[in-house]
Write a protein that holds these residues in place. Structure first.
Motif, PDB file in Angstrom:
ATOM      1  N   CYS A 285      33.315  13.468  25.503  1.00 26.85           N
ATOM      2  CA  CYS A 285      34.079  13.997  26.633  1.00 26.85           C
ATOM      3  C   CYS A 285      33.190  14.390  27.814  1.00 26.85           C
ATOM      4  O   CYS A 285      33.689  14.630  28.899  1.00 26.85           O
ATOM      5  CB  CYS A 285      34.916  15.194  26.196  1.00 26.85           C
TER       6      CYS A 285
ATOM      7  N   CYS B 232      35.291  16.949  19.317  1.00 28.87           N
ATOM      8  CA  CYS B 232      34.151  16.092  19.647  1.00 28.87           C
ATOM      9  C   CYS B 232      32.923  16.951  19.977  1.00 28.87           C
ATOM     10  O   CYS B 232      31.815  16.639  19.552  1.00 28.87           O
ATOM     11  CB  CYS B 232      34.498  15.165  20.803  1.00 28.87           C
ATOM     12  N   CYS B 233      33.153  18.057  20.727  1.00 29.26           N
ATOM     13  CA  CYS B 233      32.041  18.947  21.083  1.00 29.26           C
ATOM     14  C   CYS B 233      31.576  19.742  19.860  1.00 29.26           C
ATOM     15  O   CYS B 233      30.393  19.991  19.692  1.00 29.26           O
ATOM     16  CB  CYS B 233      32.468  19.912  22.178  1.00 29.26           C
TER      17      CYS B 233
HETATM   18 ZN   LIG Z   1      33.386  16.820  23.638  1.00 22.96          ZN
END
Ligand SMILES: [Zn+2]
Length: 107
Positions: A10, A64-65
């Protein structure tokens, strides 16, 4: 190697929070250890993983992070052991540079 500056998926900035993440995890582990010593009967009670709490506090909401922080292996300290110039000293670096210059002249 070192934590990527941004999340691969992202693009959120994550590199600036790595040190804080490690410090908070360490603090959580110490708190947990202290709590276990004071109340050993609570040890069997299920608790959320310290990583979850720290990631929530740091504001990593997307998975995702979160995976970037959870799965990162900080290898830079190990890789730094193989820095040949540090081991041989500055003189060796100068000699290598001269060798490189001589080789490029010959070519
Ligand atoms: Zn992310």
């Amino acid at each position: 190697m070192i934590i990527p500056i941004r999340c691969y998926s992202c693009g959120k900035l994550i590199g600036n929070r790595w040190e804080k993440y490690l410090q908070m995890l360490l603090r959580k582990a110490e708190e947990q250890e202290k709590e276990d010593r004071e109340h050993p009967e609570d040890k069997t009670k299920p608790k959320p993983a310290p990583e979850k709490e720290v990631l929530d506090e740091l504001g990593f909401t997307r998975y995702c992070c979160r995976r970037m922080m959870l799965t990162h292996v900080d290898l830079i300290e190990k890789v730094m052991n193989y820095n040949i110039y540090e081991k041989r000293g500055f003189q060796a670096q100068m000699e290598d540079d001269e060798d490189d210059a001589a080789m490029s002249d010959a070519a």
